[in-house]
Scaffold this active site. Sequence first.
Site, PDB file in Angstrom:
ATOM      1  N   ASN A  10       0.872  -1.186   0.000  1.00 19.85           N
ATOM      2  CA  ASN A  10       0.000   0.000   0.000  1.00 19.85           C
ATOM      3  C   ASN A  10       0.906   1.232   0.000  1.00 19.85           C
ATOM      4  OD1 ASN A  10      -1.792   2.065   0.547  1.00 19.85           O
ATOM      5  ND2 ASN A  10      -2.226   1.402   2.652  1.00 19.85           N
ATOM      6  N   LYS A  12       0.046   4.255  -0.153  1.00 20.95           N
ATOM      7  CA  LYS A  12      -0.598   5.424   0.483  1.00 20.95           C
ATOM      8  C   LYS A  12      -0.418   6.665  -0.399  1.00 20.95           C
ATOM      9  CE  LYS A  12       0.411   3.293   4.896  1.00 20.95           C
ATOM     10  NZ  LYS A  12       0.324   3.419   6.333  1.00 20.95           N
ATOM     11  N   HIS A  93      -9.403   1.075   5.355  1.00 23.64           N
ATOM     12  CA  HIS A  93      -8.095   1.268   6.010  1.00 23.64           C
ATOM     13  C   HIS A  93      -8.276   2.200   7.214  1.00 23.64           C
ATOM     14  CE1 HIS A  93      -3.940   2.367   6.723  1.00 23.64           C
ATOM     15  NE2 HIS A  93      -3.586   1.335   5.979  1.00 23.64           N
ATOM     16  N   GLU A  95      -6.577   4.516   8.351  1.00 24.52           N
ATOM     17  CA  GLU A  95      -6.302   5.934   8.106  1.00 24.52           C
ATOM     18  C   GLU A  95      -7.531   6.614   7.514  1.00 24.52           C
ATOM     19  OE1 GLU A  95      -2.667   5.433   5.890  1.00 24.52           O
ATOM     20  OE2 GLU A  95      -1.625   4.843   7.720  1.00 24.52           O
ATOM     21  N   GLU A 168      -5.206  -5.213  10.800  1.00 24.78           N
ATOM     22  CA  GLU A 168      -4.157  -4.211  10.977  1.00 24.78           C
ATOM     23  C   GLU A 168      -4.374  -3.456  12.289  1.00 24.78           C
ATOM     24  OE1 GLU A 168      -2.325  -2.973   6.998  1.00 24.78           O
ATOM     25  OE2 GLU A 168      -4.128  -1.792   7.245  1.00 24.78           O
ATOM     26  N   GLY A 174       2.766   1.851  10.645  1.00 27.63           N
ATOM     27  CA  GLY A 174       3.731   2.936  10.455  1.00 27.63           C
ATOM     28  C   GLY A 174       4.499   3.301  11.710  1.00 27.63           C
ATOM     29  N   SER A 213       3.613  -2.596  10.216  1.00 27.67           N
ATOM     30  CA  SER A 213       5.070  -2.597  10.366  1.00 27.67           C
ATOM     31  C   SER A 213       5.722  -3.918   9.948  1.00 27.67           C
ATOM     32  CB  SER A 213       5.472  -2.224  11.799  1.00 27.67           C
ATOM     33  OG  SER A 213       5.075  -0.891  12.072  1.00 27.67           O
TER      34      SER A 213
HETATM   35  C1  PEP Z   1      -0.643  -0.090   6.045  1.00 25.95           C
HETATM   36  O1  PEP Z   1      -0.662   1.080   5.707  1.00 25.95           O
HETATM   37  O2  PEP Z   1      -1.590  -0.822   5.730  1.00 25.95           O
HETATM   38  C2  PEP Z   1       0.507  -0.564   6.800  1.00 25.95           C
HETATM   39  C3  PEP Z   1       0.436  -1.776   7.293  1.00 25.95           C
HETATM   40  O3  PEP Z   1       1.560   0.284   6.942  1.00 25.95           O
HETATM   41  P1  PEP Z   1       3.025  -0.076   7.564  1.00 25.95           P
HETATM   42  O4  PEP Z   1       3.457  -1.379   6.941  1.00 25.95           O
HETATM   43  O5  PEP Z   1       3.878   1.069   7.178  1.00 25.95           O
HETATM   44  O6  PEP Z   1       2.826  -0.230   9.023  1.00 25.95           O
END
Ligand code: PEP
Length: 256
Positions: A10, A12, A93, A95, A168, A174, A213
Amino acid sequence: MSMRPYIVGNWKMNGTRSLLSEARSIDRASARYPGVSVALAPPATLIAALREAVSVIGVGGQDCHAEAKGAFTGDIAAAQLKDAGADFVIVGHSERRAAHGESDAMVKAKAEAALECGLMVILCVGETLADRDGGQAEGIVARQVDGSLPQGEAAAAGVPERLSIAYEPVWAIGTGRVAAVEDVVAMHAVLRDRLVAAYGDAGNDVAILYGGSVNASNAAALLGAEGVGGALVGGASLTAEAFLPIVAAAGGEPVD
Ligand code: PEP
């Protein structure tokens, strides 16, 4: 379940056309891992160009509107993503849930719209740190998935082949903090129960990914955990150098 591990990047709100060279490298190397299904979700501005640039990996959007068309300035319909070359879309997601106030009902409507127009769907759920610290994580995530799962004709036609769930934890996205493998296994079992409750036996074949992460160092442990069908990767998907070890961790020995 015999499906291939699904490793999805992703991007973003990162990347302009100059980042397509990374996508090409990821695509070339992914061809050597036929046992892994690899995909990237770039910003909407890059979907068409990325589709042209790659031949093996999937290409997806990061969100879609629930309506098919209309006066929704700045939004993108599922059919428009498909027209640009997308195979799938990420919905729900954290976010977007946090910054755009997306409710479970909105996420469900988006997932149904996407399935109806032929896209695959990755539906994200996850608890906040306060939820986990308060011992509420499993209950919160179960309620989220119950409220967000697509239903009706679109779902009947699309499950399990075209639906994946991404677990997630919000506090792991992040941040460099990764969920403990035993907590991931426990949450994936909760999600599996909810999928079977919603879809019957077909719910057993919906892929459940982990996200938060994931990187080269922790991928093997997470991807090897019971019930983990792949990974949704943010930061570590922006370069081939960071992303390909995650693909390799999912796919064993590469073919020549
Ligand atoms: C994500 O944005 O879905 C995500 C898992 O980000 P990161 O791997 O940077 O934690």
